[in-house]
Design a protein around this motif. Structure first.
Motif, PDB file in Angstrom:
ATOM      1  N   ILE A  86     -16.143   4.182 -13.355  1.00 31.68           N
ATOM      2  CA  ILE A  86     -15.511   3.385 -12.292  1.00 31.68           C
ATOM      3  C   ILE A  86     -14.851   4.304 -11.272  1.00 31.68           C
ATOM      4  N   LYS A  87     -14.114   5.297 -11.766  1.00 31.79           N
ATOM      5  CA  LYS A  87     -13.402   6.197 -10.859  1.00 31.79           C
ATOM      6  C   LYS A  87     -14.341   7.151 -10.129  1.00 31.79           C
ATOM      7  N   LYS A  88     -15.552   7.336 -10.665  1.00 30.10           N
ATOM      8  CA  LYS A  88     -16.534   8.207 -10.006  1.00 30.10           C
ATOM      9  C   LYS A  88     -17.348   7.470  -8.947  1.00 30.10           C
ATOM     10  N   TYR A  89     -17.777   6.243  -9.291  1.00 32.31           N
ATOM     11  CA  TYR A  89     -18.794   5.580  -8.476  1.00 32.31           C
ATOM     12  C   TYR A  89     -18.340   4.300  -7.764  1.00 32.31           C
ATOM     13  N   ALA A  90     -17.293   3.659  -8.251  1.00 28.51           N
ATOM     14  CA  ALA A  90     -16.886   2.382  -7.659  1.00 28.51           C
ATOM     15  C   ALA A  90     -16.293   2.567  -6.257  1.00 28.51           C
ATOM     16  N   HIS A  91     -16.193   1.458  -5.536  1.00 27.62           N
ATOM     17  CA  HIS A  91     -15.608   1.479  -4.190  1.00 27.62           C
ATOM     18  C   HIS A  91     -14.080   1.471  -4.325  1.00 27.62           C
ATOM     19  N   LYS A  92     -13.424   2.453  -3.732  1.00 27.61           N
ATOM     20  CA  LYS A  92     -11.973   2.588  -3.904  1.00 27.61           C
ATOM     21  C   LYS A  92     -11.239   2.348  -2.592  1.00 27.61           C
ATOM     22  N   ILE A  93     -10.113   1.614  -2.711  1.00 25.79           N
ATOM     23  CA  ILE A  93      -9.181   1.487  -1.603  1.00 25.79           C
ATOM     24  C   ILE A  93      -7.772   1.760  -2.147  1.00 25.79           C
ATOM     25  N   SER A  94      -6.899   2.254  -1.307  1.00 24.08           N
ATOM     26  CA  SER A  94      -5.524   2.528  -1.723  1.00 24.08           C
ATOM     27  C   SER A  94      -4.593   1.477  -1.148  1.00 24.08           C
ATOM     28  N   THR A  95      -3.545   1.196  -1.904  1.00 30.44           N
ATOM     29  CA  THR A  95      -2.587   0.175  -1.446  1.00 30.44           C
ATOM     30  C   THR A  95      -1.181   0.625  -1.772  1.00 30.44           C
ATOM     31  N   LYS A  96      -0.213   0.133  -1.014  1.00 35.53           N
ATOM     32  CA  LYS A  96       1.189   0.462  -1.252  1.00 35.53           C
ATOM     33  C   LYS A  96       2.082  -0.553  -0.550  1.00 35.53           C
ATOM     34  N   TYR A  97       3.372  -0.445  -0.846  1.00 36.89           N
ATOM     35  CA  TYR A  97       4.337  -1.336  -0.194  1.00 36.89           C
ATOM     36  C   TYR A  97       4.385  -1.042   1.292  1.00 36.89           C
TER      37      TYR A  97
ATOM     38  N   GLN B 203       0.256 -10.884 -10.128  1.00 35.19           N
ATOM     39  CA  GLN B 203       1.627 -10.448 -10.394  1.00 35.19           C
ATOM     40  C   GLN B 203       1.607  -9.278 -11.364  1.00 35.19           C
ATOM     41  N   LEU B 204       2.398  -8.248 -11.044  1.00 34.13           N
ATOM     42  CA  LEU B 204       2.491  -7.054 -11.879  1.00 34.13           C
ATOM     43  C   LEU B 204       3.860  -7.006 -12.545  1.00 34.13           C
ATOM     44  N   LEU B 205       3.904  -6.667 -13.824  1.00 30.14           N
ATOM     45  CA  LEU B 205       5.159  -6.706 -14.564  1.00 30.14           C
ATOM     46  C   LEU B 205       5.909  -5.378 -14.549  1.00 30.14           C
ATOM     47  N   ASP B 206       5.257  -4.306 -14.094  1.00 31.75           N
ATOM     48  CA  ASP B 206       5.931  -3.006 -14.029  1.00 31.75           C
ATOM     49  C   ASP B 206       6.703  -2.905 -12.717  1.00 31.75           C
ATOM     50  N   SER B 207       8.015  -2.979 -12.789  1.00 26.07           N
ATOM     51  CA  SER B 207       8.818  -2.978 -11.565  1.00 26.07           C
ATOM     52  C   SER B 207       8.796  -1.646 -10.838  1.00 26.07           C
ATOM     53  N   GLU B 208       8.383  -0.571 -11.547  1.00 25.30           N
ATOM     54  CA  GLU B 208       8.381   0.749 -10.900  1.00 25.30           C
ATOM     55  C   GLU B 208       7.131   1.006 -10.059  1.00 25.30           C
ATOM     56  N   ILE B 209       6.166   0.121 -10.096  1.00 31.46           N
ATOM     57  CA  ILE B 209       4.941   0.307  -9.323  1.00 31.46           C
ATOM     58  C   ILE B 209       5.248   0.204  -7.819  1.00 31.46           C
ATOM     59  N   LYS B 210       4.811   1.239  -7.087  1.00 31.92           N
ATOM     60  CA  LYS B 210       5.032   1.264  -5.639  1.00 31.92           C
ATOM     61  C   LYS B 210       3.743   1.467  -4.853  1.00 31.92           C
TER      62      LYS B 210
ATOM     63  N   MET C 158       0.771  -4.724  -1.080  1.00 34.92           N
ATOM     64  CA  MET C 158       1.702  -4.917  -2.192  1.00 34.92           C
ATOM     65  C   MET C 158       3.050  -5.338  -1.640  1.00 34.92           C
ATOM     66  N   TYR C 159       3.764  -6.139  -2.431  1.00 32.80           N
ATOM     67  CA  TYR C 159       5.078  -6.636  -2.007  1.00 32.80           C
ATOM     68  C   TYR C 159       5.785  -7.200  -3.234  1.00 32.80           C
ATOM     69  N   ASP C 160       7.082  -7.454  -3.093  1.00 29.60           N
ATOM     70  CA  ASP C 160       7.834  -8.140  -4.153  1.00 29.60           C
ATOM     71  C   ASP C 160       7.690  -9.645  -3.936  1.00 29.60           C
ATOM     72  N   ASN C 161       7.307 -10.350  -4.994  1.00 30.31           N
ATOM     73  CA  ASN C 161       7.140 -11.792  -4.850  1.00 30.31           C
ATOM     74  C   ASN C 161       8.482 -12.514  -4.913  1.00 30.31           C
ATOM     75  N   ILE C 162       8.459 -13.805  -4.996  1.00 27.02           N
ATOM     76  CA  ILE C 162       9.667 -14.611  -4.911  1.00 27.02           C
ATOM     77  C   ILE C 162      10.651 -14.372  -6.055  1.00 27.02           C
ATOM     78  N   ILE C 163      10.125 -13.896  -7.191  1.00 30.43           N
ATOM     79  CA  ILE C 163      11.030 -13.619  -8.314  1.00 30.43           C
ATOM     80  C   ILE C 163      11.376 -12.131  -8.417  1.00 30.43           C
ATOM     81  N   GLY C 164      10.972 -11.363  -7.410  1.00 30.22           N
ATOM     82  CA  GLY C 164      11.385  -9.965  -7.331  1.00 30.22           C
ATOM     83  C   GLY C 164      10.557  -8.974  -8.116  1.00 30.22           C
ATOM     84  N   VAL C 165       9.338  -9.317  -8.497  1.00 35.16           N
ATOM     85  CA  VAL C 165       8.469  -8.368  -9.197  1.00 35.16           C
ATOM     86  C   VAL C 165       7.290  -8.014  -8.296  1.00 35.16           C
ATOM     87  N   PRO C 166       6.696  -6.833  -8.515  1.00 32.67           N
ATOM     88  CA  PRO C 166       5.581  -6.414  -7.655  1.00 32.67           C
ATOM     89  C   PRO C 166       4.388  -7.367  -7.758  1.00 32.67           C
TER      90      PRO C 166
END
Length: 208
Positions: free
Chosen positions: A197-208, A163-170, A98-106
């Motif tokens: 999905i939360k029980k059986y799917a393949h999960k990975i975690s991500t962050k800034y 692109q994510l519109l919630d600026s508080e996402i970290k 995850m990162y801020d793109n060129i317009i400053g949103v996650p």
């Protein structure tokens, strides 16, 4: 109930010498005995009721309504079906950042490595975002469903950004719940509920 007045009268008669000590004890026991008998009878009755309840539970507790058995079988079959859909290792290896793109949103980026001998036609993902405190982010701008339909050849890799519109996402968790192959087969279930999905799917975690 114990007759206190009668007992008091007997004591007065004893004190006046009208009756002897032995007669007083006999009369006193005669007054007390019915009370003791009553208490014993109550205790016996309670014991009998408890024993009857236990026996009833043992005898009839094993009886099950056929409808309950049918519903239980259906639930078990559905669960086994879900487990079969997600059986085995996820056919793609996923890296996320995850990162801020060129317009400053996650923005979230995922790279998919196809570890199979079949071409992948599409992948569905569910994103569960969190803020800096680790609390879930859920607003009208929150994007949960992620999707890519860029074909990935056997052994090849492909990347996709959203692109994510919630600026508080970290940070957040990414669940891969459907990998659809060009031959029409699928790992996972594109129609899976969020709970599955939360029980059986393949999960990975991500962050800034």
């Amino acid at each position: 109930m114990l007759n206190i007045d009668k007992l008091r009268q007997l004591k007065e008669l004893l004190d006046m010498g009208v009756i002897s000590q032995d007669e007083f004890e006999k009369q006193k026991q005669a007054l007390i005995q019915p009370e003791n008998t009553k208490e014993k009878n109550i205790g016996l009755t309670v014991t009998i009721i408890l024993v009857a309840i236990i026996c009833f539970s043992i005898i009839f507790g094993g009886d099950t309504d056929p409808k309950d058995l049918t519903e239980s079988t259906q639930v078990s079959t559905e669960t086994n079906s879900i487990l079969t859909e997600f059986a085995g290792k996820c056919p793609v290896e996923v890296y996320s950042s995850m990162y801020d793109n060129i317009i400053g949103v996650p923005e979230i980026k995922c790279t998919f490595n196809n570890n199979t001998d079949k071409e992948i036609a599409a992948i569905k993902l569910y994103f569960s975002p969190r803020d800096v405190y680790g609390a879930d982010v859920n607003t009208i701008f929150t994007t949960n469903e992620l999707y890519t339909d860029n074909p990935i050849a056997p052994g090849a890799s492909s990347s996709r950004s959203w692109q994510l519109l919630d600026s508080e996402i970290k940070s957040g968790d990414v669940y891969i719940y459907s990998v659809y192959f060009s031959d029409g087969t699928e790992w996972g279930n594109k129609e899976a509920s969020i709970s599955d999905i939360k029980k059986y799917a393949h999960k990975i975690s991500t962050k800034y």
